[in-house]
Design an enzyme around this catalytic site. Structure first.
Site, PDB file in Angstrom:
ATOM      1  N   GLY A  32       0.834  -1.189   0.000  1.00  0.00           N
ATOM      2  CA  GLY A  32       0.000   0.000   0.000  1.00  0.00           C
ATOM      3  C   GLY A  32       0.865   1.233   0.000  1.00  0.00           C
ATOM      4  O   GLY A  32       2.091   1.153  -0.044  1.00  0.00           O
ATOM      5  N   SER A  39       1.757  -0.892   9.085  1.00  0.00           N
ATOM      6  CA  SER A  39       2.424  -1.295  10.331  1.00  0.00           C
ATOM      7  C   SER A  39       1.427  -1.438  11.470  1.00  0.00           C
ATOM      8  O   SER A  39       1.522  -2.361  12.293  1.00  0.00           O
ATOM      9  CB  SER A  39       3.512  -0.275  10.695  1.00  0.00           C
ATOM     10  OG  SER A  39       4.531  -0.259   9.713  1.00  0.00           O
ATOM     11  N   GLY A 107       5.752   1.039   1.774  1.00  0.00           N
ATOM     12  CA  GLY A 107       4.784   1.763   0.980  1.00  0.00           C
ATOM     13  C   GLY A 107       5.385   2.908   0.200  1.00  0.00           C
ATOM     14  O   GLY A 107       4.829   3.342  -0.809  1.00  0.00           O
ATOM     15  N   SER A 476      19.966  11.682 -43.822  1.00  0.00           N
ATOM     16  CA  SER A 476      20.401  13.032 -43.445  1.00  0.00           C
ATOM     17  C   SER A 476      21.623  13.485 -44.225  1.00  0.00           C
ATOM     18  O   SER A 476      21.997  14.665 -44.175  1.00  0.00           O
ATOM     19  CB  SER A 476      20.697  13.092 -41.940  1.00  0.00           C
ATOM     20  OG  SER A 476      21.737  12.175 -41.614  1.00  0.00           O
ATOM     21  N   SER A 546      23.065   5.673 -35.141  1.00  0.00           N
ATOM     22  CA  SER A 546      23.358   5.677 -33.690  1.00  0.00           C
ATOM     23  C   SER A 546      22.428   6.629 -32.942  1.00  0.00           C
ATOM     24  O   SER A 546      22.851   7.669 -32.465  1.00  0.00           O
ATOM     25  CB  SER A 546      24.823   6.027 -33.431  1.00  0.00           C
ATOM     26  OG  SER A 546      25.268   7.120 -34.201  1.00  0.00           O
TER      27      SER A 546
END
Length: 645
Positions: A32, A39, A107, A476, A546
């Site tokens: 949760g 606890s 949590g 390109s 790349s």
């Protein structure tokens, strides 16, 4: 935990009808968001089931007799100081019918990874929801983890119902939302219980303050969950070998491990994977001297009739099995990432699977879960801390793997950083595939530096080496510019060589595809090659798309580590111009949906952050662009003068 208790999770092979059945063991994990009251709930379970040692109870009881329930489970000093749970803590409690092992998982979002480990072998996940705050981002993430780990039962405890005045309408609203969440995640068994952990309402004892609720208490539901295990069959045997021993020179070798599936007894024919050799079990030891049949998950020691090669990481299976685990070199997995540094395609890690540890390369990141919306992001660039995603891993050697859905032991693994030895990920296997490997890289060789001093070599030949790395979108103009650069260098008297992306894939990388992992491996190989060329005094020109900064950094780091100049050129031609050119028709096919994963269309391109030069080939003078690159190159790697001695 006693042997009898563990056996309660598995089917009995023989039974005396007059014997009292062993107490069952139920494993549960709590989860949760922060301050949902985990606890306190655990403290209430321990207190109301009389499962607390007196000295522990006294240590958290004040002078007025009040008990700090949260302190009963927050065992770390930091947890008490900060008021949050940090690590997975295991608590034990019992009732007349069952023993319980409870994994209290954190949590806080930073410690989400501990939910993955804490719930990995749970029968039940108890999801805490604050009645005031409702279903939060972390609630959804923990529910998703429980579904990925195929936890059979999910219980949602709507806590702090007292702080909304035991309002039935609010509970029904959250109950409906939780059932919708479970349906979306494919969770078939969800029970929602209104509780007030601080006062104990509907935790162990039924509350009179929720007369509108007629379902079970939290403990009552846990008591009723069916833990009947599936029938264990001989041909389902899985015994990963953890240790090989020889008690004495007169005795045969013993092979020790914990059964992850199936049964084993003297006389059974077994096969050793991955080798495939067969033998017969001649002796079998367990912790129970009266037991002659071992059932998962018992630990056993086995003696075989034949002196065959069996070592740590091997797996014993039934020689008569019709379905064997896959001798896998490629795994498609659900992965939870634990580390601060992100995971990217091309990363290399150690993969620990049962008792075998191998090296693994991240081939591809397929998807990432958005914890806020539970939507799936396709083809993410990386997985960050606590992210959950679907990933393909390629292993350096065989992994004897089962799908997690069929065997939770043989279908789970962890990832380890080989430098820090930290556990950085954990996952479950969706599919294991056998891949025929090429030549394996040797890891037992050392680098031998040249006997010639680099400076002496460069001065003598009148040539300084360097790497020029051109990166940019497809079409390109990288290759055109690289060809012109190579010609200009050679005609000026310098030795240069172009490593074009397509040409490299005809030989050096002809075994690689175009997945992100294969692309990263291609760039790594080219990076090593440019380093060797540059060390010899050659100007190595690499022209590759790349697309990822992390991949280009691999090549730069290889050259930087060797003290060699590395010049990065970003060919920043706009996408519209690249599409207009489209010499191979790639963009047209990508736009038509015929080609997936084209950089710039449906695969990312990360613009270099600090390139040495940015050029645009749109309508540009090619000679002028080459001159710019030569000027940068001369600054980084000036022409050496030949020796006259």
């Amino acid at each position: 935990m006693s042997e009898t208790t563990e056996l309660s999770e598995t089917p009995a092979i023989t039974a005396d009808p007059t014997e009292q059945p062993p107490r069952q063991l139920l494993r549960l994990a709590t989860a949760g968001s922060v301050d949902d009251g985990k606890s306190t709930l655990i403290g209430r379970l321990l207190l109301d089931t009389d499962s607390l040692p007196l000295d522990h109870l006294e240590s958290v009881t004040d002078v007025g007799g009040g008990v700090d329930l949260a302190a009963l489970s927050d065992g770390l000093r930091a947890e008490r100081e900060q008021g949050i749970t940090i690590d997975v803590a295991y608590r034990f409690f019992s009732t007349p019918s069952r023993n319980y092992i409870l994994a209290d998982t954190p949590g806080h979002e930073r410690y989400t990874r501990n939910m993955f480990t804490g719930a990995s072998n749970a029968h039940v996940a108890v999801l805490l929801v604050d009645a005031r705050a409702g279903v939060l981002r972390q609630t959804r993430r923990h529910a998703r983890i429980a579904s990925l780990l195929e936890v059979p039962h999910l219980v949602a405890a709507v806590n702090k119902i007292d702080l909304v005045d035991y309002d039935e309408a609010r509970f029904r609203e959250l109950e409906s939302e939780l059932h919708a969440l479970a349906h979306r995640l494919g969770v078939s068994d969800l029970t929602v219980v209104p509780v007030a952990a601080r006062d104990g309402d509907n935790v162990v004892h039924r509350s009179t303050r929720t007369p509108w609720y007629d379902g079970p208490t939290l403990l009552g539901h846990l008591e009723e969950i069916d833990l009947k295990a599936p029938h264990a069959a001989v041909d389902e045997l899985r015994l990963p070998i953890q240790w090989v021993s020889r008690p004495s020179a007169q005795e045969r070798r013993r092979y020790t491990g914990r059964l992850s599936a199936g049964t084993l007894s003297v006389g059974d024919r077994v096969a050793v994977l991955p080798a495939g050799t067969q033998s017969t079990v001649t002796a079998l030891d367990t912790l129970d001297d009266t037991r002659d049949i071992a059932v998962a998950p018992l630990s056993v020691s086995v003696e075989l009739a034949d002196d065959i090669d069996v070592g740590r990481g091997d797996v014993l299976v039934s020689a008569d099995a019709t379905e064997l685990p896959v001798l896998a070199r490629e795994l498609e997995v659900n992965l939870c990432w634990f580390a601060d540094s992100p995971l990217r395609a091309g990363d290399r890690l150690a993969l620990k699977h049962t008792t075998r540890t191998v090296r693994a390369t991240v081939q591809e990141l397929h998807s990432r879960l958005d914890p806020e919306t539970l939507e799936i992001d396709q083809n993410p660039i990386e997985l960050s801390l606590n992210d959950i995603g679907t990933v393909t891993l390629r292993t350096s050697s065989v992994v004897v793997a089962d799908r997690y859905a069929g065997n939770q032991d043989a279908g789970a693994f962890i990832l380890i950083d080989e430098n820090s030895n930290d556990t950085v990920g954990a996952g479950t296997i969706l599919e294991a595939r056998e891949v025929k490997p090429g030549e394996r890289t040797r890891n037992d060789v050392k680098w031998h530096p040249s006997s010639l001093d680099r400076g002496h070599r460069w001065t003598t030949v009148g040539q300084r080496g360097a790497t020029v790395w051109l990166t940019g979108l497809p079409a390109s103009g990288k290759s055109t510019l690289a060809v012109a650069l190579e010609r200009a260098l050679v005609e000026s008297g310098r030795v240069a060589y172009l490593l074009d992306g397509d040409n490299v894939r005809h030989g050096l990388s002809d075994d690689l595809g175009f997945s992100p992992g294969d692309r990263a491996e291609n760039i790594r190989r080219v990076g090593h090659l440019t380093r060797l060329f540059a060390d010899a005094g050659v100007v190595a020109i690499a022209s590759l798309v790349s697309p990822l900064e992390s991949d280009r950094e691999i090549a730069r780091t290889l050259n930087d580590a060797a003290g060699l100049p590395f010049v990065e050129i970003h060919v920043a031609t706009p996408l519209a111009e690249c599409e207009r050119r489209d010499p191979k028709g790639l963009y047209k096919r990508a736009r038509a949906g015929e080609l997936k994963g084209l950089t710039g269309i449906d695969a990312p391109y990360e613009v270099p952050e600090n390139p040495d030069l940015v050029v645009d080939t749109t309508g540009a003078d090619l000679d002028a662009l080459v001159a710019q690159i030569l000027q940068v190159l001369e600054t980084r790697a000036p022409t050496a003068r030949p020796s006259t001695g």
